[in-house]
Design a protein around this motif. Sequence first.
Motif, PDB file in Angstrom:
ATOM      1  N   VAL A 100      37.028  62.808  77.354  1.00  0.00           N
ATOM      2  CA  VAL A 100      37.660  64.089  78.266  1.00  0.00           C
ATOM      3  C   VAL A 100      38.709  64.373  77.180  1.00  0.00           C
ATOM      4  O   VAL A 100      39.505  63.603  76.735  1.00  0.00           O
ATOM      5  CB  VAL A 100      38.323  63.588  79.623  1.00  0.00           C
ATOM      6  CG1 VAL A 100      39.132  62.349  79.614  1.00  0.00           C
ATOM      7  CG2 VAL A 100      38.940  64.819  80.365  1.00  0.00           C
ATOM      8  N   LEU A 101      39.025  65.680  77.093  1.00  0.00           N
ATOM      9  CA  LEU A 101      40.169  66.367  76.140  1.00  0.00           C
ATOM     10  C   LEU A 101      41.073  66.987  77.260  1.00  0.00           C
ATOM     11  O   LEU A 101      40.577  67.732  78.029  1.00  0.00           O
ATOM     12  CB  LEU A 101      39.387  67.262  75.270  1.00  0.00           C
ATOM     13  CG  LEU A 101      38.372  66.709  74.311  1.00  0.00           C
ATOM     14  CD1 LEU A 101      37.011  66.944  74.913  1.00  0.00           C
ATOM     15  CD2 LEU A 101      38.297  67.470  72.851  1.00  0.00           C
ATOM     16  N   THR A 102      42.277  66.289  77.134  1.00  0.00           N
ATOM     17  CA  THR A 102      43.441  67.256  78.036  1.00  0.00           C
ATOM     18  C   THR A 102      44.055  68.010  77.104  1.00  0.00           C
ATOM     19  O   THR A 102      44.721  67.317  76.162  1.00  0.00           O
ATOM     20  CB  THR A 102      44.051  66.071  78.791  1.00  0.00           C
ATOM     21  OG1 THR A 102      44.669  65.436  77.790  1.00  0.00           O
ATOM     22  CG2 THR A 102      42.930  65.258  79.576  1.00  0.00           C
ATOM     23  N   ALA A 103      44.619  69.098  77.736  1.00  0.00           N
ATOM     24  CA  ALA A 103      45.410  70.017  76.797  1.00  0.00           C
ATOM     25  C   ALA A 103      46.554  70.465  77.803  1.00  0.00           C
ATOM     26  O   ALA A 103      46.533  71.471  78.416  1.00  0.00           O
ATOM     27  CB  ALA A 103      44.750  71.240  76.324  1.00  0.00           C
ATOM     28  N   PHE A 104      47.663  69.423  77.890  1.00  0.00           N
ATOM     29  CA  PHE A 104      48.871  69.628  78.419  1.00  0.00           C
ATOM     30  C   PHE A 104      49.975  69.387  77.801  1.00  0.00           C
ATOM     31  O   PHE A 104      49.877  68.455  76.955  1.00  0.00           O
ATOM     32  CB  PHE A 104      48.732  68.659  79.673  1.00  0.00           C
ATOM     33  CG  PHE A 104      47.546  68.965  80.672  1.00  0.00           C
ATOM     34  CD1 PHE A 104      47.897  69.441  81.828  1.00  0.00           C
ATOM     35  CD2 PHE A 104      46.107  68.357  80.387  1.00  0.00           C
ATOM     36  CE1 PHE A 104      46.784  69.593  82.653  1.00  0.00           C
ATOM     37  CE2 PHE A 104      45.350  68.363  81.271  1.00  0.00           C
ATOM     38  CZ  PHE A 104      45.478  69.215  82.282  1.00  0.00           C
ATOM     39  N   ILE A 105      51.110  70.281  77.923  1.00  0.00           N
ATOM     40  CA  ILE A 105      52.191  69.999  77.368  1.00  0.00           C
ATOM     41  C   ILE A 105      52.823  68.720  77.543  1.00  0.00           C
ATOM     42  O   ILE A 105      52.886  67.977  76.492  1.00  0.00           O
ATOM     43  CB  ILE A 105      53.327  71.019  77.701  1.00  0.00           C
ATOM     44  CG1 ILE A 105      52.871  72.354  77.312  1.00  0.00           C
ATOM     45  CG2 ILE A 105      54.573  70.613  77.398  1.00  0.00           C
ATOM     46  CD1 ILE A 105      53.839  73.649  77.974  1.00  0.00           C
ATOM     47  N   SER A 106      52.623  68.097  78.676  1.00  0.00           N
ATOM     48  CA  SER A 106      53.100  66.757  79.219  1.00  0.00           C
ATOM     49  C   SER A 106      54.350  66.234  78.337  1.00  0.00           C
ATOM     50  O   SER A 106      54.388  65.451  77.243  1.00  0.00           O
ATOM     51  CB  SER A 106      51.903  65.841  78.871  1.00  0.00           C
ATOM     52  OG  SER A 106      51.274  65.926  77.767  1.00  0.00           O
ATOM     53  N   PRO A 107      55.485  66.849  78.519  1.00  0.00           N
ATOM     54  CA  PRO A 107      56.718  66.865  77.787  1.00  0.00           C
ATOM     55  C   PRO A 107      57.290  65.363  77.640  1.00  0.00           C
ATOM     56  O   PRO A 107      58.083  65.133  76.991  1.00  0.00           O
ATOM     57  CB  PRO A 107      57.632  67.795  78.421  1.00  0.00           C
ATOM     58  CG  PRO A 107      57.214  68.019  79.914  1.00  0.00           C
ATOM     59  CD  PRO A 107      55.778  67.590  79.869  1.00  0.00           C
ATOM     60  N   TYR A 108      57.076  64.784  78.803  1.00  0.00           N
ATOM     61  CA  TYR A 108      57.832  63.403  78.906  1.00  0.00           C
ATOM     62  C   TYR A 108      56.836  62.120  78.445  1.00  0.00           C
ATOM     63  O   TYR A 108      55.814  61.888  78.850  1.00  0.00           O
ATOM     64  CB  TYR A 108      58.134  63.005  80.535  1.00  0.00           C
ATOM     65  CG  TYR A 108      58.914  64.386  81.060  1.00  0.00           C
ATOM     66  CD1 TYR A 108      60.298  64.589  80.326  1.00  0.00           C
ATOM     67  CD2 TYR A 108      58.640  65.133  82.049  1.00  0.00           C
ATOM     68  CE1 TYR A 108      61.017  65.580  80.722  1.00  0.00           C
ATOM     69  CE2 TYR A 108      59.391  66.198  82.355  1.00  0.00           C
ATOM     70  CZ  TYR A 108      60.692  66.331  81.930  1.00  0.00           C
ATOM     71  OH  TYR A 108      61.420  67.527  82.299  1.00  0.00           O
ATOM     72  N   ARG A 109      57.556  61.352  77.735  1.00  0.00           N
ATOM     73  CA  ARG A 109      56.809  60.301  77.234  1.00  0.00           C
ATOM     74  C   ARG A 109      56.461  59.278  78.366  1.00  0.00           C
ATOM     75  O   ARG A 109      55.508  58.626  78.275  1.00  0.00           O
ATOM     76  CB  ARG A 109      57.688  59.417  76.253  1.00  0.00           C
ATOM     77  CG  ARG A 109      57.791  60.047  74.862  1.00  0.00           C
ATOM     78  CD  ARG A 109      58.688  59.079  73.949  1.00  0.00           C
ATOM     79  NE  ARG A 109      59.172  60.064  72.926  1.00  0.00           N
ATOM     80  CZ  ARG A 109      60.418  60.226  72.639  1.00  0.00           C
ATOM     81  NH1 ARG A 109      61.486  59.862  73.288  1.00  0.00           N
ATOM     82  NH2 ARG A 109      61.005  61.068  71.647  1.00  0.00           N
TER      83      ARG A 109
END
Length: 197
Positions: A100-109
């Motif tokens: 699964v390849l996820t493309a999210f900014i996901s800004p928080y460690r």
Amino acid sequence: MSSNIVWHEASVTKEDRRSKNRHHSFILWFTGLSASGKSSVANAFAQRLFERGNQAFVLDGDNVRHGLNKDLGFDEAGRKENIRRIGEVSKLFIEGGQIVLTAFISPYREDRQVVRELVEDGEFLEVFVKCSVETCEKRDPKGLYKKARNAEIANFTGISAPYEEPENPEVILDTEQYSIEECVEQLTDILTAKGYI
């Protein structure tokens, strides 16, 4: 959480699916600023995997917010829940034997770490799609940076909300220095060397 739910073991295991697919199942978690190239690299790499006969699927930030996460906003709480849900969905894909390849900014460690801890060791690879705010803003394919600068979008990562770069990502792809095709080659080489594909 209800006390009346029971986990049911699957008759076909993750290991069975991996054996049939002839590859490991894992998450490639693409993180980076808006317009850094996360979706472009993820989709180009998914095409490469498809051509190789690997089972892979891209979960894209915008696409997921059209359905599964359409009830969530872009404040910190909404972003955290967005990533938590994607982590749970990604875990199901791993159980299904897929990449699964996820493309999210996901800004928080912290949020990315929560997803890492949902799965087993070796099943989460953080891919930092490195690109400066200045270059992302020049690209701005959706016109989001312009809207953020005009205060039309609140809590915009890199402008009015923080982005916490990964401290120890498994992979760094510099889309400011390399083309999408070059990043795909780099990723292919890294994952082949590590025995993932």
